[in-house]
Design an enzyme around this catalytic site. Structure first.
Site, short mmCIF file in Angstrom:
data_model
loop_
_atom_site.label_atom_id
_atom_site.label_comp_id
_atom_site.label_asym_id
_atom_site.label_seq_id
_atom_site.Cartn_x
_atom_site.Cartn_y
_atom_site.Cartn_z
CE1 TYR A 1 -3.47 2.69 0.71
CE2 TYR A 1 -2.57 2.92 2.90
CZ TYR A 1 -3.43 3.34 1.93
OH TYR A 1 -4.25 4.42 2.16
CE LYS B 1 -3.52 5.19 -2.13
NZ LYS B 1 -4.49 6.02 -2.87
#
Ligand code: SER
Length: 317
Positions: A141, A145
């Site tokens: 994640y 990002k």
């Protein structure tokens, strides 16, 4: 205001509150998701099924509705991402690249990108984490990002796309369930406290993390997007801070309202994710550039969450 806004991932924790808030300000807000919409998003008839991995569908939607702004919320969060890294990478990366491409090629005026405190990692200073610092995330994640932030910055440089982003902390809300993050305990605990008067926490008692109440997050998001372009000095994403607390501190605050409430700690794989994240965030660049100030203290969040969950419970009983 004459804008047509498209929100992807609109049925998620942020989208389900951001869409109604945007609809108070703008005349046309199209909510989109893979999922069936909840009632709160369906009432204005502006809901479409959209898969951000399917670029032609996105393109068709943006052209057909003459979309002027996109809030691209569709993403896989940290805990779900660690369970399925391939899927997280594909949705977070390919989805964003499709959105960036389609926005840049079709004169979309503004794009919002939700980033996260997960872009930081164990080598980042943990307290008062600055806007510009070491960034070595260790979750898929966070990696996706951080790469996404750089893609946003790159598109701004190359195409002039007015892209703006926020590094959200853990978000606390009662309207929609949190969606597979490491900070979800700070939502679950309230529902369990009201319903069962006890909670088993998957993080250890002293794990301090940055958090924010959803009304602050929604207001901050709209304030950032409405700030004059010349005030925006960073096109990757802004540090965005509310408050910081540990599970023990949150439990103690809940206990003031529900004295029988008890908490136990059984850390699982999410502990390691949390241990790699900052404990508090320095958002002075956001304060300086567009005047960001959170409003909710821990005490105020607990009062409001408990009131609303009790209200929901009694109206569904
Ligand atoms: N709430 C997110 C997560 O826990 C952090 O941005 O994954």
């Amino acid at each position: 205001m004459s804008e047509t806004i498209l929100v992807t991932g609109a049925c998620g924790q942020i989208g389900s509150e951001l869409v109604p808030a945007l609809r108070k300000v703008y005349n046309r807000v199209i909510a989109s998701d893979l999922k069936e919409p909840p009632e709160s998003l369906n009432d204005a008839s502006d809901f479409i099924r959209l898969d951000v991995l399917y670029k032609n569908g996105l393109l068709d939607c943006i052209r057909r509705f003459k979309v002027t702004q996109v809030y691209h919320l569709a993403a896989v969060l940290s805990a779900t991402g660690e369970r399925n890294p391939e899927m997280a990478w594909r949705i977070n990366m390919k989805g964003l690249r499709n959105v960036l491409d389609v926005c840049a090629a079709n004169n979309v005026r503004k794009l919002f990108f939700p980033s996260t405190i997960a872009v930081f990692g164990p080598t980042t200073p943990k307290n008062g984490t600055p806007q510009f610092t070491v960034m070595e995330p260790n979750t898929i994640y966070g990696i996706s990002k951080l790469a996404g932030e750089r893609w946003c910055h790159w598109y701004h440089l190359k195409t002039g796309l007015d892209v703006r982003g926020l590094r959200y902390p853990g978000l606390i809300s009662y309207k929609t369930k949190a969606g597979g993050g490491t900070t979800d305990y700070a939502v679950e605990i309230f529902f369990e406290a009201v319903q069962h008067k006890k909670y088993v926490c998957y993080l250890s008692e002293n794990t301090v993390l940055p958090m924010m109440y959803m009304p602050d997050a929604i207001r901050g998001t709209i304030e950032l997007m409405e700030a004059p372009a010349e005030r925006i000095s960073t096109r990757s994403s802004y540090n965005f801070s509310g408050i910081s607390f540990s599970p023990a501190e949150l439990a103690a605050e809940i206990k003031k309202h529900i004295p029988e409430f008890t908490i136990q700690y059984q850390p699982d794989f999410r502990q390691q994710i949390a241990d790699g994240w900052p404990q508090s965030i320095d958002d002075s660049v956001a304060q300086r550039d567009w005047g960001w100030q959170p409003a909710y203290s821990l005490q105020a969040i607990v009062v409001d969450m408990l009131q609303n969950i009790r209200r929901l419970k009694s109206s569904s009983a």
